[in-house]
Design an enzyme around this catalytic site. Structure first.
Site, short mmCIF file in Angstrom:
data_model
loop_
_atom_site.label_atom_id
_atom_site.label_comp_id
_atom_site.label_asym_id
_atom_site.label_seq_id
_atom_site.Cartn_x
_atom_site.Cartn_y
_atom_site.Cartn_z
N LYS C 157 99.19 44.30 28.30
CA LYS C 157 97.55 45.13 27.37
C LYS C 157 96.43 45.72 28.40
O LYS C 157 96.04 45.59 29.20
CB LYS C 157 96.76 43.55 26.98
CG LYS C 157 98.03 43.23 25.69
CD LYS C 157 97.32 42.04 24.74
CE LYS C 157 96.44 43.58 23.36
NZ LYS C 157 96.33 42.01 22.32
N HIS C 207 98.65 38.11 11.53
CA HIS C 207 97.59 38.68 11.66
C HIS C 207 96.86 38.39 10.76
O HIS C 207 96.76 38.62 9.89
CB HIS C 207 98.15 40.12 12.17
CG HIS C 207 96.08 40.80 12.52
ND1 HIS C 207 96.08 41.98 13.45
CD2 HIS C 207 95.62 40.53 11.84
CE1 HIS C 207 94.70 42.00 13.44
NE2 HIS C 207 94.28 41.70 12.71
N LYS C 236 97.30 48.54 10.36
CA LYS C 236 97.33 48.63 8.95
C LYS C 236 97.92 48.99 7.87
O LYS C 236 97.57 50.21 7.98
CB LYS C 236 96.72 47.23 9.08
CG LYS C 236 95.91 46.28 9.75
CD LYS C 236 94.94 45.64 10.11
CE LYS C 236 94.20 45.31 11.09
NZ LYS C 236 92.65 44.89 11.18
N GLU C 274 89.52 39.04 15.19
CA GLU C 274 91.63 39.02 14.70
C GLU C 274 91.67 37.76 15.87
O GLU C 274 91.34 37.72 16.27
CB GLU C 274 91.91 40.65 15.54
CG GLU C 274 91.03 41.48 14.21
CD GLU C 274 91.92 42.65 14.48
OE1 GLU C 274 91.99 43.38 13.56
OE2 GLU C 274 92.30 43.08 15.16
N ARG C 291 82.60 46.34 13.60
CA ARG C 291 81.95 47.01 12.59
C ARG C 291 82.78 47.04 11.25
O ARG C 291 83.27 46.07 10.99
CB ARG C 291 83.11 48.35 13.06
CG ARG C 291 84.32 48.50 13.00
CD ARG C 291 85.65 49.74 13.16
NE ARG C 291 86.57 49.42 14.24
CZ ARG C 291 87.83 48.73 13.41
NH1 ARG C 291 87.65 48.79 11.83
NH2 ARG C 291 88.46 48.54 14.64
N ARG C 337 96.76 50.57 1.46
CA ARG C 337 96.36 52.35 2.31
C ARG C 337 97.31 53.48 1.93
O ARG C 337 98.20 53.32 1.77
CB ARG C 337 96.12 52.10 3.85
CG ARG C 337 94.80 50.72 4.04
CD ARG C 337 95.13 50.97 5.66
NE ARG C 337 94.60 50.10 6.10
CZ ARG C 337 93.83 49.52 7.12
NH1 ARG C 337 93.83 50.41 8.08
NH2 ARG C 337 93.33 48.82 7.79
#
Lengths: 143, 444, 444, 143
Positions: C157, C207, C236, C274, C291, C337
């Site tokens: 990562k 998740h 997502k 998360e 946020r 979404r």
């Protein structure tokens, strides 16, 4: 040349609705023009279907076919009973008032009669199938 | 369980019914007129059948066409929505004869409650409080006598009327003499029935109604009240629930009175009991509407129920849940009826929807019958959408509705959104000081 | 109390913020690019300022233009939405220098949590469970050694990365040798920072994320979790709350762990922690998003809160309500979404909205940034609307979402509605057997 | 050939609204023409926006002027300080690079320079007023 009659009809309808004298559409190598003599337009003619001049020529193919549409919702039958012959077949000459088929609704057998004379050139619904209000049942050519 | 439900209606209520059917896994059949070939209910049902031309009399009101549509699609039940055939006992009977379940009360109940004089008598016999009124009037002399004994002002009403049609306020014996014969003739022409009677006339009453559900086993649920005083010419414009005019005690007492009365009557399916509230806060029975109402969503939001789903469950033969005590309302809900009409002249405003944004976000529910790019035909009810909000308090619900209206864009037709905005920002409305005269006062 | 809030964003989230402002009686200022002159947020805010051309770098990401817009309109606070400048500490600092309240966490907190390695260290020090991982990798030999001691497979990562960019699964020492230098170069090019580290790689994790709110007085509320495993390329697609993977005990315990940790950190405003969940149900901290998130509405529906209103209240200096025990979730919520994209190729699909009907009815919430007749420009995020449903049970929420999708009409652009329909009718989804690999499995 | 009826209807609507007798649109290989007999147009056309001499004149003036637009959001100042004279006045001849005004943002005074030479024929924003990105500030006529 492939003639899209349905499209042409749409154009003529638009010409009428909007009280126009001409519509011309060009796309790639295709061109359609529908025109009418200005004098033929009357003041208050909604949904007038009076094609003239070029319009008449274009619509001509359509003109010698007319449709019998279903005035009911129901089930379409071509004959009075399962064992009998159809009321009419393609090629039959028909007269005004002649029974063409049955539309069954609420157990009632509604006989549909011809409103114009002519020749049956097409049967558009299969025997025993459901039809909606306004569905085309037969195409009739004037004789 | 049903498998397929035919919806004998159009517009937002047809879509409303499709929603509850679909969430229960039932297939839906829309019926539509020729001009509604691209209407929302036509597009969104699983199947759609054209049943006639644009004129309602030859399509949405034409019983044989609707029954035939159910036959050819194999529907096993019919939901009538509101308006059109929803209160027509012949339609309900014809459904039964054709092995179709009519989702609503029995034809007998529709007859009992549909005639206003018999409904009053029935309500009285069931123990409901009744606004003082008279028997049917035989002639002008009888009318004068009965008006005087009731006390002026009186309201002249047609027994077969509805939606406020044929009603007149008479303030003296001279008024009665001047108006009676004309009213009778008009009434005959309008309803095919010249039966007239008087009720005591309340100058500034509130209009409050209680929602009920009844099952086949005699259980009745009373799901609180709706405040429907904001009316124009007896057409409701904006509704809310609960009403600020009722104390908790009144609500509980009246709910129990209604539950007992309607259990005795054995009422089936959804229904609404309308009451007038006078300036002392007394409720008197006005009429009973044996159908789902336009304004049912405000009840759904505060009570957490799906009334159309309940109607379907009841028609399938399921029993209502029996509770020890009635459901308590949660928060406050307001509904604004959005009509395709000129906000000043109230003239209908049909057309093509060129721009559309319906309000969204938290606590906003939209029940709409239009879509961007679609058409509002001139042939039917001008109601195109309902905006319904839900918030913890009445003040928050008002703020939320103002916010929702402010973000609504409907282009191509005119709407009454500006009228709703004037209502919501009026101090009297904010304080809950309203009556059925509110809109006249606002415009006067 | 603020008087006027500038919203430094566009699309559905800009409108979302306008809604909460308006319900609180605050005036709103939209900023927009030239191509967004007729966008919904531009039309619906009280004032709208054009801040630059279509390219985001010269408009929505251009700090001086946004600050100047606040200056000329006299705004006293700025809400950044999500994306764009929402996690940019320089923007938050500039706001403060210009006497504008930034509605969000402090710049220091944005820095602390924005860098993933420091965020992991901070989370660990605060007592949160951490997925086993390494320090920063110095070179390829160091990387091989650290990967072997962590155990393969490992996830490489980028410390400065986000949205899954720069991540790679490595299954052997050979993999590490083959990939390390290229990954480092790519990472430098993409994020201006070549810091890399390893985490243990979970093959099929879930998740899950917890929503928190913190005020200026050190109070932290934990508002339950969201299940966000349905992802495509770490974006997502569909979220729900609560997650079927957590027991009530786990939820309570983890909420309390988070509350203690974030109180210690003194976190301000809305944030999301998360977590990955492995096949034994163990949660490990992944990252913190300082946020409001796209999927915040599912939390709002089940917890009965308005998270944006809470952000505003907190920024105004109000204290959070301190509860003896955390709010309990009510019912189940799902969000889909809706992206303007080809459902098969996922290519963006901008255009003019020729037809539009957003789902409505009971339990359906729409947060949309488009309107019928409006335009979806090609320059920005393809997310055009969110359909969110709320129902008593998960099965009912799934049925309701299927119903809502079935009635949604969006003409003129292509959308991913068909993909959502495939997800919702999949037996594994219905049974709640999902992981972040679900969509790959579905398409594979 | 694919016929876009909705588009055609839009054109007819436009024809009506603007009280025209013909609209013709050509694009790539597509061409559409809609025509109506002038005699058919009656006086009682609501909301007619018949273009007139005045309208045409105004549009013409547009043609030979160009605009200086604001490259920033901010506050517009015509002079370097409250007491000094404006950078430019109507009638002034300007050269490329000449400072025309200031747009203040974040306490920074951004000088806006001319990108073309010409004559200032109009100042479109009042001193001290806010301007958005792209707002027209001056009209310049080429000399």
């Amino acid at each position: 040349m492939k003639l899209d009659l349905e499209q042409l009809r749409e154009l003529i309808r638009l010409l009428d609705e909007a009280n126009l004298t001409e519509i011309e559409v060009e796309h790639d190598d295709d061109r359609i023009r529908v025109r009418r003599d200005p004098a033929a337009i009357v003041a208050a003619v909604p949904q007038s279907v009076a094609p003239t001049a070029e319009g008449a020529a274009a619509a001509a193919a359509e003109e010698n076919g007319s449709y019998v549409t279903s005035p009911f919702v129901g089930t379409f039958y071509r004959s009075p009973s399962p064992d009998s012959d159809p009321f009419v077949e393609v090629g039959d000459e028909i007269v005004v008032g002649q029974v063409l088929c049955i539309v069954e609704a609420m157990k009632l057998m509604n006989e549909i009669e011809a409103e114009t004379a002519g020749t049956v050139v097409e049967v558009l619904v299969e025997n025993g199938k459901p039809v909606e209000y306004g569905d085309k049942l037969f195409r009739i050519e004037a004789t | 369980m049903f498998e397929k439900v035919l919806i004998a209606n159009r517009g937002e209520i047809a879509l409303r019914v499709i929603r509850s059917c679909r969430e229960r896994g039932l297939r839906t059949v829309a019926v539509h007129s020729e001009i509604d070939a691209d209407a929302l209910h036509t597009r969104l049902a699983d199947e759609a059948i054209c049943i006639g031309p644009a004129e309602a009399a030859r399509s949405y009101l034409h019983i044989p066409a609707i029954i035939a549509a159910a036959e050819i699609t194999g529907a096993d039940a019919v939901h009538p929505g509101y308006g059109f055939l929803s209160e027509n006992p012949e339609f309900a009977e014809t459904c039964a004869q054709c092995d179709l379940v009519f989702i609503g009360p029995t034809p007998e109940q529709m007859r009992q409650w549909g005639d206003k004089v018999s409904a009053r008598a029935l309500a009285k016999s069931l123990g409901l409080p009744i606004l003082e009124g008279t028997e049917l009037l035989t002639d002008v002399d009888d009318a004068v006598k009965k008006a005087e004994s009731l006390g002026f002002p009186v309201l002249l009403k047609a027994s077969g009327g509805g939606g406020g049609k044929g009603m007149q306020v008479l303030r003296s014996a001279e008024d009665v003499q001047a108006s009676f014969e004309t009213a009778r003739a008009e009434c005959l022409a309008a309803f095919g029935n010249d039966a007239l009677y008087f009720e005591r006339f309340l100058e500034r009453p509130r209009h409050i109604e209680f929602q009920i559900l009844g099952d086949k086993y005699g259980n009745i649920q009373v799901l609180g009240e709706r405040e429907c005083s904001i009316q124009r010419r007896h057409q409701k414009v904006l509704e809310e629930a609960p009403s600020v005019a009722l104390t908790d005690q009144q609500r509980t007492d009246m709910s129990e009175t209604i539950r007992r009365a309607m259990s005795k009557a054995g009422y089936l399916s959804a229904g609404t009991l309308e009451f007038l509230v006078d300036d002392r806060g007394e409720l008197t029975f006005l009429e009973m509407n044996p159908r789902i109402q336009v304004e049912h969503p405000v009840t759904e939001l505060i009570m957490g129920v799906d009334l159309v789903a309940e109607q379907i469950r009841i028609a399938e033969g399921e029993a209502l849940e029996v509770r020890d005590q009635p459901l308590a309302p949660r928060g406050h809900a307001i509904e604004c009826r959005i009509n395709a009409e000129d906000p000043d002249t109230f003239a209908p405003s049909p057309g093509v929807i060129t721009e559309l944004h319906m309000a969204g976000g938290t606590g906003v529910r939209i029940d709409s019958g239009i879509y961007g790019g679609g058409r509002v035909p001139p042939h039917y009810d001008p109601l195109v959408a309902k905006i319904i909000v839900h918030a913890p308090t009445r003040a928050q619900a008002i703020a939320k509705m103002q916010r929702a209206l402010s973000e609504t864009i409907i282009g191509g037709i005119r709407t009454n959104i500006a009228l709703h905005q004037r209502i919501l920002q009026h101090p009297a409305f904010e304080e809950g000081r309203i009556s059925t005269r509110f809109l006249d006062d606002l415009r006067g």
